[in-house]
Write a protein that holds these residues in place. Structure first.
Motif, PDB file in Angstrom:
ATOM      1  N   SER A 171     -17.165  32.076  -0.898  1.00  0.00           N
ATOM      2  CA  SER A 171     -16.931  31.403  -2.514  1.00  0.00           C
ATOM      3  C   SER A 171     -15.902  30.952  -3.368  1.00  0.00           C
ATOM      4  O   SER A 171     -15.202  30.342  -3.632  1.00  0.00           O
ATOM      5  CB  SER A 171     -17.924  31.559  -2.935  1.00  0.00           C
ATOM      6  OG  SER A 171     -17.912  32.736  -2.457  1.00  0.00           O
ATOM      7  N   ILE A 172     -14.809  32.688  -2.576  1.00  0.00           N
ATOM      8  CA  ILE A 172     -13.313  31.896  -2.639  1.00  0.00           C
ATOM      9  C   ILE A 172     -12.594  31.364  -2.993  1.00  0.00           C
ATOM     10  O   ILE A 172     -11.732  31.064  -3.340  1.00  0.00           O
ATOM     11  CB  ILE A 172     -13.075  34.123  -2.618  1.00  0.00           C
ATOM     12  CG1 ILE A 172     -14.129  34.967  -3.625  1.00  0.00           C
ATOM     13  CG2 ILE A 172     -12.074  33.923  -3.795  1.00  0.00           C
ATOM     14  CD1 ILE A 172     -13.840  36.234  -3.078  1.00  0.00           C
ATOM     15  N   LEU A 203      -6.960  37.833   6.512  1.00  0.00           N
ATOM     16  CA  LEU A 203      -6.316  36.375   6.742  1.00  0.00           C
ATOM     17  C   LEU A 203      -4.923  35.816   6.229  1.00  0.00           C
ATOM     18  O   LEU A 203      -4.141  34.808   7.331  1.00  0.00           O
ATOM     19  CB  LEU A 203      -7.595  35.606   6.151  1.00  0.00           C
ATOM     20  CG  LEU A 203      -9.351  35.409   6.298  1.00  0.00           C
ATOM     21  CD1 LEU A 203     -10.597  34.852   5.445  1.00  0.00           C
ATOM     22  CD2 LEU A 203      -9.409  34.910   7.960  1.00  0.00           C
ATOM     23  N   ALA A 204      -4.696  36.625   4.713  1.00  0.00           N
ATOM     24  CA  ALA A 204      -3.959  36.276   4.194  1.00  0.00           C
ATOM     25  C   ALA A 204      -2.191  36.390   5.279  1.00  0.00           C
ATOM     26  O   ALA A 204      -1.360  35.737   5.789  1.00  0.00           O
ATOM     27  CB  ALA A 204      -3.473  37.070   3.362  1.00  0.00           C
ATOM     28  N   ASP A 205      -2.756  37.619   5.838  1.00  0.00           N
ATOM     29  CA  ASP A 205      -1.518  38.816   6.900  1.00  0.00           C
ATOM     30  C   ASP A 205      -1.924  37.792   8.636  1.00  0.00           C
ATOM     31  O   ASP A 205      -0.686  38.250   9.098  1.00  0.00           O
ATOM     32  CB  ASP A 205      -1.848  40.198   7.064  1.00  0.00           C
ATOM     33  CG  ASP A 205      -1.543  40.730   5.552  1.00  0.00           C
ATOM     34  OD1 ASP A 205      -0.471  39.298   5.141  1.00  0.00           O
ATOM     35  OD2 ASP A 205      -2.076  41.245   5.983  1.00  0.00           O
ATOM     36  N   GLY A 218      -7.834  31.706  -1.531  1.00  0.00           N
ATOM     37  CA  GLY A 218      -8.128  32.943  -1.609  1.00  0.00           C
ATOM     38  C   GLY A 218      -8.292  34.172  -3.044  1.00  0.00           C
ATOM     39  O   GLY A 218      -8.907  33.798  -3.765  1.00  0.00           O
ATOM     40  N   LEU A 219      -6.703  34.496  -1.940  1.00  0.00           N
ATOM     41  CA  LEU A 219      -6.363  35.261  -2.753  1.00  0.00           C
ATOM     42  C   LEU A 219      -5.926  35.816  -4.302  1.00  0.00           C
ATOM     43  O   LEU A 219      -5.430  35.555  -5.116  1.00  0.00           O
ATOM     44  CB  LEU A 219      -4.744  36.067  -2.189  1.00  0.00           C
ATOM     45  CG  LEU A 219      -4.883  36.954  -1.215  1.00  0.00           C
ATOM     46  CD1 LEU A 219      -3.950  37.824  -0.516  1.00  0.00           C
ATOM     47  CD2 LEU A 219      -6.328  38.454  -1.449  1.00  0.00           C
ATOM     48  N   ASP A 220      -4.880  33.698  -4.182  1.00  0.00           N
ATOM     49  CA  ASP A 220      -4.493  32.962  -5.519  1.00  0.00           C
ATOM     50  C   ASP A 220      -6.039  32.837  -6.426  1.00  0.00           C
ATOM     51  O   ASP A 220      -5.722  32.723  -8.055  1.00  0.00           O
ATOM     52  CB  ASP A 220      -4.429  31.560  -5.635  1.00  0.00           C
ATOM     53  CG  ASP A 220      -2.912  31.875  -4.933  1.00  0.00           C
ATOM     54  OD1 ASP A 220      -2.365  33.415  -4.524  1.00  0.00           O
ATOM     55  OD2 ASP A 220      -2.217  30.982  -3.617  1.00  0.00           O
ATOM     56  N   LEU A 222      -8.586  34.322  -6.153  1.00  0.00           N
ATOM     57  CA  LEU A 222      -9.309  35.691  -6.752  1.00  0.00           C
ATOM     58  C   LEU A 222      -8.424  36.292  -8.201  1.00  0.00           C
ATOM     59  O   LEU A 222      -8.689  36.914  -9.249  1.00  0.00           O
ATOM     60  CB  LEU A 222      -8.932  36.908  -6.056  1.00  0.00           C
ATOM     61  CG  LEU A 222      -9.313  37.814  -6.261  1.00  0.00           C
ATOM     62  CD1 LEU A 222     -10.996  38.197  -6.614  1.00  0.00           C
ATOM     63  CD2 LEU A 222      -9.543  39.542  -5.414  1.00  0.00           C
ATOM     64  N   HIS A 223      -7.145  35.730  -7.571  1.00  0.00           N
ATOM     65  CA  HIS A 223      -6.286  36.454  -9.467  1.00  0.00           C
ATOM     66  C   HIS A 223      -6.769  35.350 -10.677  1.00  0.00           C
ATOM     67  O   HIS A 223      -6.366  36.110 -11.428  1.00  0.00           O
ATOM     68  CB  HIS A 223      -4.661  36.130  -8.759  1.00  0.00           C
ATOM     69  CG  HIS A 223      -3.809  35.938 -10.225  1.00  0.00           C
ATOM     70  ND1 HIS A 223      -4.117  37.712 -10.262  1.00  0.00           N
ATOM     71  CD2 HIS A 223      -3.078  35.492 -10.391  1.00  0.00           C
ATOM     72  CE1 HIS A 223      -2.810  36.838 -10.908  1.00  0.00           C
ATOM     73  NE2 HIS A 223      -2.259  35.864 -11.367  1.00  0.00           N
ATOM     74  N   LYS A 224      -6.688  34.164  -9.850  1.00  0.00           N
ATOM     75  CA  LYS A 224      -7.452  33.242 -11.764  1.00  0.00           C
ATOM     76  C   LYS A 224      -8.373  32.871 -11.823  1.00  0.00           C
ATOM     77  O   LYS A 224      -8.464  33.914 -13.529  1.00  0.00           O
ATOM     78  CB  LYS A 224      -7.563  32.084 -11.079  1.00  0.00           C
ATOM     79  CG  LYS A 224      -6.466  31.300 -11.190  1.00  0.00           C
ATOM     80  CD  LYS A 224      -6.292  29.487  -9.944  1.00  0.00           C
ATOM     81  CE  LYS A 224      -5.382  29.126  -9.759  1.00  0.00           C
ATOM     82  NZ  LYS A 224      -5.194  27.735  -9.574  1.00  0.00           N
ATOM     83  N   LEU A 225      -9.624  34.398 -10.926  1.00  0.00           N
ATOM     84  CA  LEU A 225     -10.904  34.667 -11.453  1.00  0.00           C
ATOM     85  C   LEU A 225     -10.915  35.661 -13.012  1.00  0.00           C
ATOM     86  O   LEU A 225     -11.577  35.929 -13.311  1.00  0.00           O
ATOM     87  CB  LEU A 225     -11.762  35.008 -10.493  1.00  0.00           C
ATOM     88  CG  LEU A 225     -12.549  33.576  -9.882  1.00  0.00           C
ATOM     89  CD1 LEU A 225     -13.651  34.221  -8.420  1.00  0.00           C
ATOM     90  CD2 LEU A 225     -13.855  33.248 -10.710  1.00  0.00           C
TER      91      LEU A 225
END
Length: 368
Positions: A171-172, A203-205, A218-220, A222-225
């Motif tokens: 979902s993220i 996943l990002a690595d 997903g990390l981006d 998460l930062h926005k959330l």
């Protein structure tokens, strides 16, 4: 630690047994004090060493049982554990008079004690089962409910606490949950466990391009959330080392926190619902808010591309719903008026089947 304690206990037991045996074998009226002490020390050494060896085996078995019990209790939801303990304590209190009463019956000591203990254990078992099975009803009585009541002609409402929602990795990465949160439709806190963030970082690595892109997206998101002010975002450290896989941990966390899971993952969706955990599926929400179009309704669409079947053209509504246009293959790039014939609902979304209005047939096909 448990092995050391068990060995110490069995060594002490062996020494005490050696002492009692030396008293029996070397009575003070038949032997002198030197013989007694020689016998006592010899027997204590023999049974102490036996206790050391036996205690090691018993300690290892008890350590194994301890691990199993800790694993079982660790998997139990907190309410289940609390009500089980309450049931056992109630059973002990209720069963005590029955045990004492049966103990006074004139029966051989072994038979009387056996019957009393059996009845006592049955009462504890039945009481525990009754309390455990009644936990949901008891919790419903204790828990504050959202009630609307009339008092002196005015309607008032008790304070409402929205259920928290736990986000999974899918979902993220999907990103739509951020836009839903930004509209203010989501009530309650958004919970993101650390083990979900760790999965995004893995996943990002990743060495695979697709996984790496998904992880970074997903990390981006998460930062926005976390920066979104219309919703409260909590990152928690709760983990379940005994469970394997992020899905299992999410389900267990949701059960303990009495929260819902927001996911797009089909398998997690099924597993969570089997375990009676509420699931909010973004795909289902997307389908639910799509424009409602009924058979016979006339709409205007632009044919984007050719369809798979002969003479079919494909168009899309603003919400992404696919429109299949009959005899629309030669009208790619054209804006046409069509009439809805029917639709097909699939897990991926909805397809609407249409036919050209007569005015379009005259306008385009006669011209060609």
């Amino acid at each position: 630690m448990i092995i050391v304690l068990t060995r110490a206990f069995f060594i002490l037991l062996g020494i005490l047994f050696g002492h009692q045996l030396s008293i029996y074998l070397y009575p003070s009226h038949l032997t002198n004090i030197v013989q007694f002490w020689i016998g006592f020390i010899s027997l204590s050494l023999i049974f102490g060493i036996t206790g050391l060896i036996l205690g090691g085996y018993v300690g290892k078995y008890l350590k194994y049982l301890q691990g199993k019990v800790e694993d079982f209790i660790g998997r139990m939801p907190i309410p289940d554990l609390i009500f089980s303990i309450i049931g056992i304590l109630l059973g002990i209190v209720i069963g005590a008079p029955a045990y004492l009463g049966l103990s006074k019956i004139q029966l051989p000591s072994i038979i009387g004690t056996t019957i009393s203990m059996f009845v006592y254990l049955l009462i504890i078992l039945f009481t525990t089962r009754i309390v455990y099975r009644s936990k949901d009803r008891i919790l419903n009585l204790i828990r504050k409910k959202d009630k609307i009541y009339v008092e002196k002609g005015a309607i008032s409402q008790e304070k409402y606490t929205a259920k928290a929602k736990i986000l999974d990795t899918s979902s993220i990465i999907d990103g739509r949950i951020y836009h839903i949160c930004s509209t203010g439709f989501i009530e309650g806190a958004i919970i993101i466990p650390n083990f979900v963030i760790e999965e995004l970082q893995k996943l990002a690595d990743s060495s695979e391009d697709l996984k790496r892109k998904r992880g970074r997206i997903g990390l981006d998101m998460l930062h926005k959330l976390r920066e979104e002010k219309k919703v409260e975002v909590k990152i928690i450290d709760t983990d379940f080392p005994n469970l394997e896989g992020v899905d299992s941990k999410l389900v267990q966390l949701a059960k303990e926190l009495k929260s819902a899971i927001i996911t797009n993952d089909y398998n997690l969706n099924k597993v969570a619902r089997l375990k009676r955990v509420e699931v909010l599926n973004v795909n289902e929400l997307s389908n639910a808010v799509k424009q409602i179009i009924l058979p016979g309704e006339k709409i205007t669409v632009q044919v984007i591309k050719e369809g798979k079947e002969e003479d079919q053209g494909i168009a899309y509504l603003d919400d992404g719903t696919m429109i299949v246009v009959e005899n629309g293959k030669k009208l790619v790039g054209e804006t046409v008026n069509v009439e809805v014939k029917g639709f097909l609902q699939t897990p991926a979304g909805r397809m609407i089947f249409t036919k050209l209005l007569k005015e379009n047939q005259k306008r385009f096909f006669n011209k060609r």
